[in-house]
Design a protein around this motif. Structure first.
Motif, PDB file in Angstrom:
ATOM      1  N   VAL A 188      17.765 -80.814  89.771  1.00 14.97           N
ATOM      2  CA  VAL A 188      16.764 -79.784  90.102  1.00 14.97           C
ATOM      3  C   VAL A 188      17.179 -79.110  91.401  1.00 14.97           C
ATOM      4  CG1 VAL A 188      14.333 -79.320  90.546  1.00 14.97           C
ATOM      5  CG2 VAL A 188      14.993 -81.169  88.996  1.00 14.97           C
ATOM      6  N   GLN A 245      15.775 -79.331  95.707  1.00 12.50           N
ATOM      7  CA  GLN A 245      14.924 -80.518  95.675  1.00 12.50           C
ATOM      8  C   GLN A 245      15.800 -81.748  95.877  1.00 12.50           C
ATOM      9  OE1 GLN A 245      12.483 -82.241  92.259  1.00 12.50           O
ATOM     10  NE2 GLN A 245      11.383 -80.329  92.678  1.00 12.50           N
ATOM     11  N   ASN A 291      17.238 -85.076  94.459  1.00 13.94           N
ATOM     12  CA  ASN A 291      17.471 -85.787  93.195  1.00 13.94           C
ATOM     13  C   ASN A 291      18.001 -87.172  93.547  1.00 13.94           C
ATOM     14  OD1 ASN A 291      17.522 -83.472  90.887  1.00 13.94           O
ATOM     15  ND2 ASN A 291      18.282 -82.685  92.832  1.00 13.94           N
ATOM     16  N   GLN A 346       7.814 -84.675  95.943  1.00 17.75           N
ATOM     17  CA  GLN A 346       8.491 -83.891  94.890  1.00 17.75           C
ATOM     18  C   GLN A 346       9.950 -84.289  94.850  1.00 17.75           C
ATOM     19  OE1 GLN A 346       8.108 -79.621  95.137  1.00 17.75           O
ATOM     20  NE2 GLN A 346       7.007 -79.751  93.198  1.00 17.75           N
ATOM     21  N   CYS A 347      10.350 -84.883  93.754  1.00 21.17           N
ATOM     22  CA  CYS A 347      11.761 -85.226  93.607  1.00 21.17           C
ATOM     23  C   CYS A 347      12.037 -85.539  92.128  1.00 21.17           C
ATOM     24  CB  CYS A 347      12.142 -86.440  94.468  1.00 21.17           C
ATOM     25  SG  CYS A 347      11.355 -87.976  93.979  1.00 21.17           S
ATOM     26  N   GLN A 348      13.305 -85.716  91.829  1.00 18.06           N
ATOM     27  CA  GLN A 348      13.679 -86.142  90.480  1.00 18.06           C
ATOM     28  C   GLN A 348      14.445 -87.455  90.600  1.00 18.06           C
ATOM     29  OE1 GLN A 348      15.520 -83.924  86.720  1.00 18.06           O
ATOM     30  NE2 GLN A 348      17.054 -84.199  88.300  1.00 18.06           N
ATOM     31  N   THR A 394      15.190 -89.619  82.990  1.00 16.81           N
ATOM     32  CA  THR A 394      14.958 -88.684  84.102  1.00 16.81           C
ATOM     33  C   THR A 394      13.457 -88.596  84.320  1.00 16.81           C
ATOM     34  OG1 THR A 394      16.839 -87.413  83.315  1.00 16.81           O
ATOM     35  CG2 THR A 394      15.434 -86.331  84.901  1.00 16.81           C
ATOM     36  N   TRP A 395      13.039 -88.800  85.570  1.00 14.98           N
ATOM     37  CA  TRP A 395      11.602 -88.755  85.860  1.00 14.98           C
ATOM     38  C   TRP A 395      11.308 -87.851  87.048  1.00 14.98           C
ATOM     39  CZ3 TRP A 395      13.997 -93.794  85.912  1.00 14.98           C
ATOM     40  CH2 TRP A 395      13.801 -94.544  84.759  1.00 14.98           C
ATOM     41  N   THR A 396      10.076 -87.334  87.090  1.00 11.55           N
ATOM     42  CA  THR A 396       9.579 -86.741  88.332  1.00 11.55           C
ATOM     43  C   THR A 396       9.079 -87.910  89.185  1.00 11.55           C
ATOM     44  OG1 THR A 396       7.330 -86.559  87.473  1.00 11.55           O
ATOM     45  CG2 THR A 396       8.785 -84.668  87.125  1.00 11.55           C
ATOM     46  N   GLU A 448       6.089 -88.593  90.144  1.00 10.94           N
ATOM     47  CA  GLU A 448       4.876 -89.170  89.537  1.00 10.94           C
ATOM     48  C   GLU A 448       5.204 -90.032  88.333  1.00 10.94           C
ATOM     49  OE1 GLU A 448       1.919 -86.321  88.468  1.00 10.94           O
ATOM     50  OE2 GLU A 448       1.447 -85.876  90.564  1.00 10.94           O
ATOM     51  N   GLN A 449       6.023 -89.483  87.450  1.00 14.62           N
ATOM     52  CA  GLN A 449       6.406 -90.237  86.236  1.00 14.62           C
ATOM     53  C   GLN A 449       7.079 -91.549  86.623  1.00 14.62           C
ATOM     54  OE1 GLN A 449       8.889 -87.248  84.527  1.00 14.62           O
ATOM     55  NE2 GLN A 449       7.320 -86.533  83.097  1.00 14.62           N
TER      56      GLN A 449
END
Lengths: 250, 225
Positions: B26, B29, B31, B189-191, B203-205, B207-208
């Motif tokens: 992303v 951001q 990662n 906010q990250c991946q 692959t997650w955000t 939150e996920q």
């Protein structure tokens, strides 16, 4: 181009600072050749030598000083690679030659001092004109720096581990020195012999000094140009295959 | 950044290590790349930086900067010498004073480096040395910043400084390799990319990752131990 020059200036200054920070090591580097000169040639001290005798007696030793210093530049860069330094810092510079050129400039500076001292001492103990010896030695350094660099550069394109580096460098040095001495003793070939200049940096240095003494350009050019071209090609090929990642973990 | 059909074979190896690897980073951001030891995280970073020749598509190809897992030892020069080298090389400036640093660097970096400016690099603690290099490199503008385990051996206060500096430069894309869940939770906010079995397995955000990423022993250990 300006960015490249600035980067070389910065790296040269940095490597100088590193060298000056360890004053003991710096003095050792500068004084050691003088100690070896005394140890190896003390029997010939205070007897007048002709320039031709100087070439046969002292120049192999000078050639060793130049060759070993250039070889150490390459070994240092290889050590930086094995420490992960090249991999990290290469993203900052225009290209990796910045490291090489900077290291060569620092080593060149040290060699100017070393050769100046060796030339001065030689002038005194062999009853030769000091200035005549010193300027020739500096001119030799200028002329042979690139071919000798090309001779040593393949080390950087080979996967040599940190622990093996010293062994490889020492072996190469011994092979070149003993090999050159053996050829000299068994064949008595002229220093202008083309293939010998390509095979041995010792002969190249002696041939170059010979030119500056005799001014026989006709005898000098074939060997020098052939060596410059061949070592230039070897150096360019090696640089293009320069390894930036540490060998450990490949 | 899109990575498509990436294939990489180690020198002398018969079989490719990565084959058909696909994932996105992303942009602008952080990662995170996580995975077991030996999963190939550093190798993947090397490929993204162009240090290992691989097949496949990596688009767009921008400028990048990298910081090692084990930062190289610098010889016994002073912090200001290291700063002059890193920032000078990046900016083309031959001299760098503390005043120049204040103009060129972000506030947290200036605050960290000022008291150390004249100290010998070798006299600093391991964590301080690492942070000096990390913060200086983070002053260099590149599209992609790859940090290989930047928080290992660094105390959490210094980690907080590092993350503050990262947040000061949101225009860049970051790839951080980590084994510490606290690094992941530090960013809202990250991946998170999970490298396993030579594939990006998930692959997650942020939150996920917090809510759902529990479906393996590795992930459970990563999040709890």
């Amino acid at each position: 181009m300006r960015k490249y020059i600035v980067q070389v200036c910065l790296y040269t200054r940095y490597f100088w600072q590193v060298a000056l920070d360890n004053l003991g090591m710096l003095l050792y580097t500068v004084v050691l050749p003088l100690v070896f000169l005394v140890l190896n040639l003390k029997s010939a001290f205070f007897k007048p030598l002709s320039m031709q005798q100087f070439i046969g007696t002292v120049m192999p030793f000078i050639a060793w000083i130049i060759f070993s210093n250039v070889l150490m530049v390459i070994a240092d860069v290889a050590m930086l690679r094995e420490q992960g330094y090249l991999k990290q810092y290469v993203s900052l510079v225009v290209n990796p030659s910045v490291f090489l050129v900077s290291k060569m400039l620092v080593s060149g500076g040290l060699l100017v001092v070393i050769l100046g001292l060796v030339g001065a001492v030689s002038g005194i103990v062999f009853h030769l004109p000091i200035f005549g010896i010193v300027w020739r030695l500096w001119a030799v350094l200028l002329l042979v720096a690139l071919p000798v660099l090309g001779y040593c550069l393949p080390i950087l394109s080979l996967p040599i581990r940190y622990k093996s580096l010293n062994a490889v460098v020492n072996t190469l040095m011994i092979v070149v020195m003993i090999g050159s001495a053996a050829i000299e003793n068994s064949t008595h070939l002229a220093v202008t012999t083309v293939w010998l200049n390509m095979l041995s940096p010792i002969y190249l240095v002696m041939n170059t000094f010979n030119l500056l003494t005799t001014a026989q350009w006709g005898a000098f050019w074939p060997a020098y140009v052939a060596t410059l071209v061949v070592m230039g090609l070897i150096g360019t090929y090696s640089y293009r295959h320069l390894r930036l990642l540490p060998t450990e973990g490949l | 950044m899109q990575i498509r059909q990436l294939k990489y074979t180690f020198p002398k190896a018969q079989q490719p290590f990565f084959d058909g690897l696909n994932f996105d980073l992303v942009a602008h951001q952080v990662n995170f790349l996580i995975g077991q030891n030996g999963a190939g995280k550093t190798t993947l970073a090397d490929i993204l930086l162009g240090l290992r020749p691989a097949q496949g598509e990596i688009t767009p190809q921008g400028s990048s900067i990298y910081l090692n897992q084990k930062l190289p030892m610098l010889a016994a020069t002073r912090v200001c010498d290291v700063a002059q080298l890193v920032l000078g090389v990046a900016t083309g400036q031959l001299r760098l004073s503390l005043t120049d640093l204040a103009e060129r660097a972000d506030a947290p970096t200036v605050a960290f480096l000022t008291p150390l400016w004249h100290r010998h690099y070798g006299d600093l603690s391991g964590g301080e040395r690492k942070l000096v290099q990390l913060l200086l490199f983070l002053q260099v503008d590149r599209d992609l910043v790859v940090l290989d385990e930047p928080t290992a051996f660094v105390d959490r206060q210094h980690v907080a400084t590092l993350f503050t500096v990262i947040r000061e430069h949101p225009q860049r894309t970051y790839l951080l390799i980590t084994h510490d869940v606290r690094d992941v939770t530090a960013f809202k906010q990250c991946q998170v990319l999970w490298l396993a079995d030579r594939q990006i397995k998930a692959t997650w955000t942020a939150e996920q990752f917090a809510d759902h990423a529990n479906d393996s022993e590795f992930l459970q250990a990563f999040k709890t131990i």
